[in-house]
Write a protein that holds these residues in place. Structure first.
Motif, mmCIF file in Angstrom:
data_model
loop_
_atom_site.group_PDB
_atom_site.id
_atom_site.type_symbol
_atom_site.label_atom_id
_atom_site.label_comp_id
_atom_site.label_asym_id
_atom_site.label_seq_id
_atom_site.Cartn_x
_atom_site.Cartn_y
_atom_site.Cartn_z
ATOM 1 N N SER A 73 0.850 -1.189 0.000
ATOM 2 C CA SER A 73 0.000 0.000 0.000
ATOM 3 C C SER A 73 0.887 1.240 0.000
ATOM 4 C CB SER A 73 -0.912 0.017 1.232
ATOM 5 O OG SER A 73 -0.139 0.129 2.425
ATOM 6 N N ALA A 74 0.366 2.351 -0.497
ATOM 7 C CA ALA A 74 1.155 3.579 -0.605
ATOM 8 C C ALA A 74 1.729 4.040 0.741
ATOM 9 C CB ALA A 74 0.331 4.682 -1.252
ATOM 10 N N PRO A 75 0.929 4.140 1.820
ATOM 11 C CA PRO A 75 1.509 4.600 3.090
ATOM 12 C C PRO A 75 2.584 3.667 3.627
ATOM 13 C CG PRO A 75 -0.763 3.868 3.388
ATOM 14 C CD PRO A 75 -0.535 3.973 1.923
ATOM 15 N N GLN A 76 2.432 2.357 3.403
ATOM 16 C CA GLN A 76 3.450 1.410 3.865
ATOM 17 C C GLN A 76 4.753 1.612 3.099
ATOM 18 O OE1 GLN A 76 4.580 -1.607 1.916
ATOM 19 N NE2 GLN A 76 6.129 -1.897 3.508
ATOM 20 N N MET A 77 4.657 1.799 1.785
ATOM 21 C CA MET A 77 5.862 1.961 0.973
ATOM 22 C C MET A 77 6.553 3.292 1.236
ATOM 23 S SD MET A 77 4.902 0.184 -2.692
ATOM 24 C CE MET A 77 3.384 1.116 -2.960
ATOM 25 N N VAL A 78 5.762 4.350 1.453
ATOM 26 C CA VAL A 78 6.345 5.659 1.755
ATOM 27 C C VAL A 78 7.107 5.597 3.081
ATOM 28 C CG1 VAL A 78 5.790 8.027 2.417
ATOM 29 C CG2 VAL A 78 4.729 7.031 0.400
ATOM 30 N N LEU A 79 6.507 4.974 4.091
ATOM 31 C CA LEU A 79 7.182 4.845 5.380
ATOM 32 C C LEU A 79 8.459 4.018 5.246
ATOM 33 C CD1 LEU A 79 7.310 5.234 8.448
ATOM 34 C CD2 LEU A 79 5.885 3.189 8.697
#
Length: 349
Positions: A160-166
């Motif tokens: 997911s986007a938030p997981q990858m950004v973190l």
């Protein structure tokens, strides 16, 4: 005499009946056309089956467009449901149970690389920052990303986007041995944290402000602000739907643009009032705080366009996180992106 009384009563009753009939007729003649016009107008609206990834103030311009009637001004009725995940929102498009989905733009790349019968196209870039915030269980003064070393963070599902950004941020900051928990459903994350799991949690608004207000967490960082520009959430539809319904896509884009524009001049109180129907039970002050945080990090771009540079940033993050192989990188942005509708916002047809 009795006969005369009966005659008088009958005449009086007839007068009352005539008066009542006349009154009813007058009311009907004034209200019926208006009601009929409203009904006809409602029937004339084109229904769009819409799926949002999660419910969050992060998508405020969309809710504003619904609440302020901007979609209806464009002739659309938005039938909205919440998918609880970009993967589910994309699946809804492929299955035909949704016409338009608000999801991470990476879903269009994933579907494209599957080489299936259907492809997805991104036609409007709603957000240009990650929408999550990092909260801590214990108060942390002068937070540094290195503080996460050896700690556990309740995060989002893998890919997911938030997981990858973190994950990319942790790599950039060279933070080691951070345990990011990714197997908790988004709807259960806050509950898991308040029950004692995790040292930190990565959540969207209004959950972040709610946890802080309740004294169950402490605000430490905006992941989006610290990471920088990132095309996190887009409006997406199948290529077939866009081809068959260009007028609907344009009307949809116009309505969302009106929602964002309205927010730029409205007061915080007015914005919160318009959003409250979508966040049942959430106090107004929490919604105001949520909007303020997203405004400060410049979440909603004035020109909602996914350009080549941003698309490259997106694919770079996907490759760094191992969900996209270098050889799977989409070379031609036009294969999964169509910004022609965004370019027509505000222009006469």
């Amino acid at each position: 005499m009795l006969k005369m009384k009966k005659t008088a009563i009958i005449l009086f009753a007839a007068m009352l009946l005539t008066a009542a009939t006349g009154c009813s007729s007058t009311t009907s003649s004034t209200t019926a056309p208006a009601a009929a016009a409203d009904k006809k107008k409602e029937e004339a609206l084109q229904t769009v089956k819409f799926s949002e990834v999660i419910r969050s103030v992060f998508y405020a311009p969309h809710y504003i467009a619904m609440e302020k009637g901007f979609f209806k001004e464009e002739g659309l009725n938005v039938d909205m449901n919440t998918a609880q995940g970009s993967d589910k929102g994309a699946a809804a498009l492929i299955a035909g149970v949704a016409d338009i989905s608000l999801v991470g733009p990476e879903t269009a790349i994933y579907i494209y690389n599957q080489k299936g019968d259907k492809t997805l196209k991104i036609f409007h870039q709603l957000t240009m920052k990650d929408g999550s915030f990092l909260l801590s269980r214990n108060k942390v003064d002068n937070f540094k990303w290195s503080d996460l070393g050896g700690k556990s963070v309740i995060g989002w599902r893998p890919g997911s986007a938030p997981q990858m950004v973190l994950n990319t941020k942790l790599t950039q900051e060279k933070v080691a041995q951070t345990d990011v928990v990714t197997n908790i459903a988004s709807t259960a994350m806050a509950g898991a944290f308040t029950s004692g799991k995790g040292d930190y949690i990565q959540v969207f608004e209004p959950i972040a402000s709610s946890l802080v207000k309740e004294g169950k967490a402490h605000y430490v960082a905006s992941v989006g602000q610290d990471f920088g520009a990132f095309p996190e959430t887009s409006y997406v539809a199948t290529s077939d739907y866009i081809k068959k319904n260009p007028a609907i896509i344009q009307k949809f884009v116009n309505a969302v643009a009106k929602g964002r524009a309205w927010m730029q001049t409205a007061s915080s109180d007015d914005i919160a009032s318009a959003l409250m129907p979508f966040f049942d039970g959430t106090p107004k002050d929490i919604i105001i705080q949520s909007v303020d945080r997203y405004m400060k990090q410049d979440t909603w771009p004035a020109v909602p366009e996914l350009n080549a540079q941003q698309f490259d940033t997106l694919q770079k993050v996907l490759i760094e996180n191992g969900v996209l192989k270098p050889e799977q990188k989409v070379a031609d942005i036009n294969a999964v992106v169509d910004m022609s509708f965004v370019k027509k916002i505000g222009k006469a047809e």
